[in-house]
Write a protein that holds these residues in place. Structure first.
Motif, PDB file in Angstrom:
ATOM      1  N   SER B 184      -9.057  -4.113 -16.600  1.00  0.00           N
ATOM      2  CA  SER B 184      -8.876  -5.569 -16.641  1.00  0.00           C
ATOM      3  C   SER B 184     -10.195  -6.294 -16.665  1.00  0.00           C
ATOM      4  CB  SER B 184      -8.098  -6.049 -15.435  1.00  0.00           C
ATOM      5  OG  SER B 184      -8.992  -6.310 -14.394  1.00  0.00           O
ATOM      6  N   ASN B 217      -6.343  -5.795 -19.371  1.00  0.00           N
ATOM      7  CA  ASN B 217      -5.689  -7.084 -19.136  1.00  0.00           C
ATOM      8  C   ASN B 217      -6.706  -8.151 -18.716  1.00  0.00           C
ATOM      9  OD1 ASN B 217      -2.984  -6.217 -19.633  1.00  0.00           O
ATOM     10  ND2 ASN B 217      -3.076  -5.114 -17.672  1.00  0.00           N
ATOM     11  N   HIS B 224       0.554  -7.943 -14.478  1.00  0.00           N
ATOM     12  CA  HIS B 224      -0.009  -7.581 -15.768  1.00  0.00           C
ATOM     13  C   HIS B 224       0.060  -6.073 -15.991  1.00  0.00           C
ATOM     14  CE1 HIS B 224      -1.727 -11.546 -15.085  1.00  0.00           C
ATOM     15  NE2 HIS B 224      -1.935 -11.631 -16.373  1.00  0.00           N
ATOM     16  N   GLN B 227       3.586  -4.804 -16.690  1.00  0.00           N
ATOM     17  CA  GLN B 227       3.973  -5.028 -18.081  1.00  0.00           C
ATOM     18  C   GLN B 227       3.323  -3.990 -19.002  1.00  0.00           C
ATOM     19  OE1 GLN B 227       6.220  -7.076 -18.880  1.00  0.00           O
ATOM     20  NE2 GLN B 227       6.282  -8.655 -17.260  1.00  0.00           N
ATOM     21  N   SER B 228       2.039  -3.762 -18.790  1.00  0.00           N
ATOM     22  CA  SER B 228       1.332  -2.796 -19.629  1.00  0.00           C
ATOM     23  C   SER B 228       1.941  -1.407 -19.483  1.00  0.00           C
ATOM     24  CB  SER B 228      -0.147  -2.742 -19.246  1.00  0.00           C
ATOM     25  OG  SER B 228      -0.699  -4.027 -19.255  1.00  0.00           O
TER      26      SER B 228
END
Lengths: 339, 339
Positions: B184, B217, B224, B227-228
């Motif tokens: 990220s 992300n 996040h 979702q990934s």
DNA sequence: GCCAATAAAGTAATCGTTTTCATTATAGTA
DNA sequence: TACTATAATGAAAACGATTACTTTATTGGC
């Protein structure tokens, strides 16, 4: 670091004029204002909050004293308080008493010396004498999370009793009756209320918990709860609880851990309910069914109440009670018929 | 609140004498000392830290500026710093920038005005100009966790590159090759180093990750990452990664969640490695294999280094690098032969 | 018994602001 | 024109400590 005197000299004006520009108070001509502003910029002038506070007799600083900053509940609370204070132009002096009476006392002393304008306090509960020291010093106080009787302060509390009642009720409605409770910290009123609320719900449902199904540890921590859960679960199935209500989420994690070690799967072999709804309650697998405290709103309410009382000391003391709310996730399931 | 003048009057001495008693400096006879002490007690006197700091030109206060106080890593870090400072008779002004450049700037301004003696900073990484403002103001600074190039400050860092390398290596040694990385915050140097370290280990092992196995992300948060992970795992088994290396623990939790929703069990169907070793890494089931940062020691080292530099401004700048360490728990397992 | 340390206490300057008060210039009003 | 608001500034007194300087006693050495 440049002082107001140097700025005044550099701009060829008196310190009073500089002060007027800084505070936008009183009269000052546009030409002088301009000169002062450039002088400030050139000297990189930052007014001393110390000198200002000394003169004005307010510090715009709030003491935030929590028992354990590294516990999710309290760090979230401190965060909410800090954020709210920032929006109201107040600073937070964050202190962590580590559940120690001595450190709490020491910090209250420090806050008094720092002349904080007010204090948000999640008390250890070890004593109330130190809170009286604050009140006697004329410092507005709001206590949050844990209540203490007989101290003239503001309060932000949640419905611990009712929350625990509904948590236990949820398990009852799922058909459970052999339900264990894991609590802690006998000196915390919040915990005691939770224990009472949960017990009451069980009694009402005709499932009064026998003594060996209620454990009260000294600290509300993972490790203690894990050990307790091991003892509770390491029994033959017919004597083992079908559900455990841990009176905070970190302790519920201890139950997860013990269950997993004993080869029990959640929620089929065991239902678990927690209390608090810390972020990890959502992260963990399965998601933890828990009695949510509105942590963020608690912090916000505490900060705003405090500021209101700082700005108007004639206000009567307030007690704000926020609602807890049952959040059902994957850790609870109906009692299986064959048991 | 009583002042030194009132104490002096009440004891029938000069303010200088009271000050001498308070600070145990200079000469004062036993009889007068006794009188002063009782006067202080009777008036409940607490010296004003404001006045003292103004005169002494030191505040015994340290600014602690972290990006997110409600993230476990940073709350633990803040806790460690606060605790260490307390032991050295310093106070912590804890600030949370919420990863926002504006708030970080605003807080640095506040810290300058408060005349803090030093600052511990986990920078957002959005800019370095504001750090220069501190340095120019003569305020000792130590940055921690995230590095920033080209600023003359002290540093407490960890071996992010090597740590990530060994985390990836661990998966390789278990026989995995189809390994996904979730990182990220492109502006965080720490994250970038982790990404590079992990990628390097995979390349060395002959398992270079294709582009669709590396996701970066904008924020290092649960949601996040969850979702990934959903996207990574929602593929036919032969295209699905057999292991995911999430570059912090909170993101690893997102992977747990996604895996559970897709009916995959850890570690049989998927191995997961995290980074940080926050408390929840141990709580979660199965325990998270992770690259541990010595969070507590980082905070302690930062606080002590800062104090050393406050007390001796001729000291050369220091960079302390602490070792990360792979902690193997239940979330990783050897690659099953049939895949 | 004299002199120099040393002990013991007080006076007053200082830290960097804000704010009251005083002073002067300017504009508005009768 | 004389008078009064009001605008614009500065001088100086706080705020509550610390500390550099004095001043005065007391002690000890010779």
């Amino acid at each position: 670091m440049a002082t107001i005197k140097e700025v005044a000299q550099h701009a060829g004006v008196s310190v009073a004029t500089v002060s007027r520009v800084v505070n936008k108070s009183g009269y000052v001509s546009v030409s002088l204002e301009e000169r002062v502003r450039t002088a400030m910029r050139e000297l990189n002038y930052k007014p001393s909050a110390l000198a200002r506070s000394l003169r004005r007799q307010v510090t715009q600083t709030i003491g935030v004293l929590v028992p354990q900053l590294d516990q999710p509940f309290f760090s979230t609370l401190a965060f909410a308080i800090e954020k709210t204070l920032f929006g109201q132009d107040y600073r937070a002096l964050v202190c962590s008493s580590e559940e120690s009476r001595e450190k709490e006392d020491a910090y209250i002393d420090i806050l008094l010396r720092q002349r904080v304008d007010g204090v948000v306090l999640a008390p250890t509960g070890h004593n109330t004498e130190n809170i009286h020291r604050l009140v006697d010093g004329g410092v507005p106080v709001v206590i949050v999370d844990r209540n203490l009787p007989h101290v003239p302060v503001n309060r932000v509390l949640t419905t611990n009793y009712q929350g625990a009642w509904s948590g236990a009720r949820h398990l009852i409605e799922l058909g459970h009756c052999r339900i264990a409770l894991i609590g802690s910290a006998p000196h915390s009123e919040a915990m005691n209320h939770r224990l009472e609320g949960a017990r009451q719900a069980l009694i009402e449902a005709g499932c009064p918990p026998p003594d060996d199904m209620v454990v009260v540890n000294t600290l509300p921590e993972f490790e203690h709860s894990y050990q307790s859960a091991r003892r509770l679960l390491d029994r033959p199935p017919e004597k083992r609880p079908t559900a455990i209500f841990a009176l905070n989420d970190v302790m519920a994690m201890g139950v997860y851990h013990a269950a997993s070690e004993l080869g029990l799967t959640l929620p089929d072999d065991l239902s678990v309910v927690g209390f608090d709804d810390i972020p990890a309650a959502r992260y963990i697998v399965p998601g933890l069914t828990t009695v949510a405290q509105p942590i963020y709103q608690m912090g916000e309410a505490a900060a705003l109440t405090l500021i209101r009382h700082i700005q108007d000391d004639s206000l009567p003391l307030e007690t704000i009670e926020l609602e807890t709310r049952l959040v059902v996730r994957g850790s609870t399931a109906p009692m299986e018929p064959h048991r």
